[in-house]
Design an enzyme around this catalytic site. Structure first.
Site, short mmCIF file in Angstrom:
data_model
loop_
_atom_site.label_atom_id
_atom_site.label_comp_id
_atom_site.label_asym_id
_atom_site.label_seq_id
_atom_site.Cartn_x
_atom_site.Cartn_y
_atom_site.Cartn_z
N GLY A 257 -0.75 -2.94 3.91
CA GLY A 257 0.03 -1.81 4.39
C GLY A 257 0.82 -2.10 5.65
N ARG A 258 0.17 -2.00 6.82
CA ARG A 258 0.88 -2.12 8.08
C ARG A 258 1.68 -3.41 8.22
NH1 ARG A 258 -3.59 1.00 9.25
NH2 ARG A 258 -3.14 2.93 10.39
N TYR B 127 -8.94 14.62 0.41
CA TYR B 127 -7.98 15.48 -0.29
C TYR B 127 -8.70 16.24 -1.40
CZ TYR B 127 -4.51 12.83 2.36
OH TYR B 127 -3.78 12.27 3.38
N GLN C 45 1.48 7.19 -6.78
CA GLN C 45 0.14 7.72 -6.53
C GLN C 45 0.25 9.24 -6.46
OE1 GLN C 45 -1.73 7.77 -2.49
NE2 GLN C 45 -3.07 6.17 -3.34
N SER D 258 0.83 -1.22 0.00
CA SER D 258 0.00 0.00 0.00
C SER D 258 0.86 1.26 0.00
CB SER D 258 -0.89 0.04 1.25
OG SER D 258 -1.84 -0.98 1.23
N PRO D 259 0.34 2.35 -0.61
CA PRO D 259 1.00 3.65 -0.43
C PRO D 259 0.82 4.11 1.01
CG PRO D 259 -1.05 3.88 -1.68
CD PRO D 259 -0.84 2.42 -1.49
N ARG E 47 -7.93 5.86 -6.65
CA ARG E 47 -8.34 5.55 -5.28
C ARG E 47 -9.53 6.42 -4.92
NH1 ARG E 47 -5.26 4.40 0.41
NH2 ARG E 47 -4.96 2.45 -0.71
#
Length: 794
Positions: free
Chosen positions: A730-731, A589, A507, A429-430, A637
């Site tokens: 991700g994590r 965003y 991204q 993941s970003p 996304r």
């Protein structure tokens, strides 16, 4: 104690016999409106685990129940003329009437008083008549007691979308059978299982619109039964369907399922507690067969709690507090799984484009309680066969040969988008790292992304990279708006390509109203202490009310500049050698602020309807797609759910995905939330996967699932069921850069020797880039070298 149970269903009867067994001095009365040994309904289903609980609670009644059960291990799924069978599921069926007869007899043996043919109009009158110290409200899903004390119980009752009818047949099915039939009006399905020596339950179900379209709302009961017999004739083999609800006329035999959740399970009439149990307290959809299970386990737990506190001061208060605390958690787990299952059956049309093997797998794992490895434990041959089918299909779509004898778990099958083939379905993941200097990605990013590229994932995503200095979230966020940025990213991309067989994606985004803030560890979303820059959004807003800067509404000149910034960053990303480009339209965003009605209050052509709110993000995407090489994929996304009333919903997400698909998006990255601080997400493992599932199977576009995917079993289940095409992890990759290789080792998988042509080499990448430069030169009149120089200059 003097105990009165209102309602003689499984919950009331079982609690009564357990309490009488626990202390014969209790006086326990069960008040039931029906006649002795009379009931409606066909059969009920238990799992082997539930049977174990019954044996532990009362072996004598459990033995009688076990002797009356019909046991089976197989599930058959009939879809589009094919039948898929899997085994090892361990179910038991028993007639509802037989179950109640056993419990009634056991109650009588122990001295419980059974009062039949008595309609309770007033629970307080009944409590006084018997001097009750405790009243059990086990009066079913239409509970009068729950309605009377709604202020205490806080019920949330939701009527669901399907109509269904309980029927029976003399045909004996040797497996739990699910049959799906498409009509001119939509899909019908049947849930079928044998429950005694010569009878099977036959539930027929369809969404309300399909049911009405077929004319069933206007049919008599006899006509409805005849319709179902004709529709499922190939399952019935000439056997008739039967109804045992003569008191229901016409379409009244078709009912909707009420999903019931209560905030509290106890109401006090002075010193007398009135306790909900069974369907009065909660319901679980019949598609996972847990209604009776929950009722019996309610009874077991409440009796256990009273036994634990027997003789203590305030024993009822303590026992009831323990009861609700314990059962509320277990019920939420079952109801969550039941909701997933129920929604799957409400939306069969969503999955109807699947081939029969994947459709059946999707149905088997619909509740998310049953995973890929659970299925393997139950039926290893079924899973091995399915994996072989799925891998062969994926390899054919990717244009590669599946090595003979290879065992390929779903997460390690290849995936192709445009001219790019990924070696497996795992993506890093970003993840924002707040480690850039003046927008330049440095050694930290080289190590961070390089390590994860070497860790087995098919593709690594750079964190959101900002298209201008004032588009950054923080001063420590990376950019793609200066020649130094392009060169820095090219160094990292070249390392990934030279040192691994992973791909690398960028991204691109603009922080909008969430910009000019501190790094996360210095105060997430807090404005800078000094050096703030002006912010833009779809409409004037403060992300943190009274704290954040106020972003002004972007005007036409701002929008033109932002579009140009995204295009410039796109060209630079290609020059840096990125394989994949993603546009960030999520998490509040800038572009997300246009899409969400919570943040877009514009009155011009960029506000109002969903299509208008998507107009500017689509405009930016189209300009980027035109600048990005045709053979390279692009994703978007989105926040598929704002988790706020009045915000973007999963229904909207499908529409948003269709718009981006039409504009040329190859994949939708389905995240959610972070648009408003008023959000109330429902977290849990794979909690955002249902959004990817809906978008993929309704909008017909590839998706990426994100959020709490932390083991191979999750990823294998998601890919195998067709809920998403890629899994972004991700994590776990932060904790272990080689997470993908580690999970492969855990499940005993070794990387396949894919054919050489599977991975385009460095020479091919250079040829692709040179072809794009030649094309740009032809369009601009500049030489390819001049084009490259201009791109490097920004």
């Amino acid at each position: 104690m003097n105990i009165v149970c209102i309602g003689g269903g499984p919950a009331g009867l079982y609690f009564s016999l357990l309490m009488k067994k626990q202390n014969p001095a209790h006086r326990i009365v069960v008040v039931e409106r029906n006649r002795p040994y009379d009931t409606f309904g066909w059969g009920v289903v238990f799992s082997d685990q539930t049977l174990g609980n019954l044996v532990g609670a009362d072996e004598q009644s459990a033995r009688a129940i076990l002797q009356s059960f019909n046991h089976w291990d197989d599930i058959d799924v009939h879809f589009k003329g094919a039948k898929v069978r899997s085994g090892g599921h361990g179910f038991c069926g028993i007639g509802r009437k037989r179950l109640l007869n056993i419990l009634q007899q056991r109650c009588e043996e122990l001295g419980v008083e059974l009062v039949f043919e008595t309609e309770v109009q007033d629970d307080q009158d009944i409590a006084k008549a018997y001097g009750a110290d405790l009243v059990i409200a086990s009066d079913g899903l239409n509970s009068r007691i729950r309605t009377r004390y709604a202020a205490s119980y806080q019920p949330d009752i939701e009527a669901r979308q399907c109509r269904f009818v309980w029927l029976g047949t003399r045909k004996k099915f040797d497996a739990f059978t699910f049959a799906f039939k498409e009509t001119a009006h939509g899909w019908f399905q049947a849930h079928i299982y044998k429950y005694d020596g010569d009878t099977s339950t036959f539930i027929v179900e369809a969404p309300e619109a399909v049911w009405r379209g077929a004319g069933l709302a206007d049919m008599s009961a006899e006509q409805s039964v005849a319709f179902c017999e004709q529709l499922f004739a190939d399952q019935l083999d000439g056997h008739a369907l039967m109804s045992n609800s003569p008191h229901l006329r016409g379409s009244a035999m078709w009912i909707t399922f009420p999903r019931i959740v209560c905030g509290q399970w106890v109401h006090w009439n002075g010193a007398v507690p009135v306790v909900l149990m069974g369907d009065a307290a909660h319901t679980a959809h019949y598609s996972i067969g847990s209604g009776t299970k929950l009722a019996l386990e309610d009874a077991i737990e409440l009796a256990r709690c009273f036994g634990r506190h027997a003789g203590a001061a305030q024993a009822p208060t303590l026992a009831l507090a323990d009861y609700q605390a314990a059962r509320a958690i277990e019920v939420i787990k079952i109801q969550s799984a039941a909701r997933n299952s129920m929604e799957w059956f409400e939306n069969v049309a969503r999955y109807s484009a699947m081939e029969a093997p994947q459709f059946a797998y999707s149905m088997l794992t619909r509740s998310q309680r049953l995973s890929h490895e659970n299925l393997r434990l139950r039926d290893p041959d079924y899973v091995a066969g399915y994996e072989l089918w799925l891998a062969g299909r994926a390899c054919a779509q990717a244009g590669v040969a599946l090595p003979a004898g290879a065992r390929v778990p779903p997460m390690f099958t290849p995936f192709k988008a445009r001219g790019l083939t990924l070696k497996n379905r795992i993506v890093v993941s970003p993840m924002a790292q707040y480690s850039a200097v003046d927008g330049v990605a440095g050694d930290y990013h080289l190590v961070h992304l390089g390590a994860r590229a070497l860790g087995g994932a098919a593709m690594v995503f750079a964190e959101m990279t900002c298209v201008s200095a004032d588009a950054r979230i923080t001063p420590a966020c990376p950019g793609m708006y200066a020649p130094a940025h392009t060169q820095a990213w090219k160094r990292i991309v070249d390392f990934v390509h030279a040192g691994s067989d992973a791909k690398i994606a960028i991204q691109l985004g603009h922080a909008g109203a969430k910009g000019s803030t501190r790094a996360m560890w210095d105060g997430i979303d807090q404005p800078l202490e000094e050096g703030n820059w002006p912010l833009l959004a779809a409409s004037e807003q403060q992300y943190l009310a009274g704290v954040s800067q106020t972003a002004r509404a972007a005007d036409s000149a701002d929008m033109a500049r932002i579009e140009a910034d995204f295009v410039r960053a796109t060209l630079a990303s290609d020059l840096a050698g990125f394989d994949w480009l993603e546009l960030h339209c999520a998490h509040g965003y800038l572009l997300s602020s246009f899409i969400s009605p919570l943040t877009n209050l514009r009155g011009d052509e960029y506000g109002g309807s969903l299509e208008n709110r998507c107009r500017f993000p689509l405009r930016v995407f189209a300009a980027m797609r035109a600048a990005w090489p045709r053979h390279k994929p692009m994703s978007v996304r989105i926040s598929a759910h704002d988790w706020v009333e009045g915000g973007v919903t999963p229904d909207d997400a499908v529409r948003i995905a269709r718009l981006f698909k039409a504009a040329g998006a190859d994949l939708i990255d389905c995240s959610s939330g972070q648009v408003s601080k008023a959000e109330r997400p429902l977290y849990g493992r794979m909690f955002q996967t249902p959004f990817a599932d809906r978008v993929r199977n309704e909008a017909g576009v590839a998706t990426m699932a994100v959020g709490s995917i932390f083991e191979a079993d999750h990823a294998n289940s998601i890919i195998a069921a067709g809920r998403a095409d890629l899994c972004a992890v991700g994590r776990p990759h932060l904790a272990n850069p080689a997470w993908t290789l580690t999970e492969a080792a855990k499940i005993g998988f070794h990387a396949l020797p894919w054919p050489k042509q599977y991975q385009p080499g460095k020479l091919q990448l250079e040829r692709n880039l040179e072809r794009e430069r030649q094309l740009a030169a032809a369009n601009t009149g500049l030489s390819p070298q001049q084009v490259a120089a201009k791109l490097l200059e920004g």
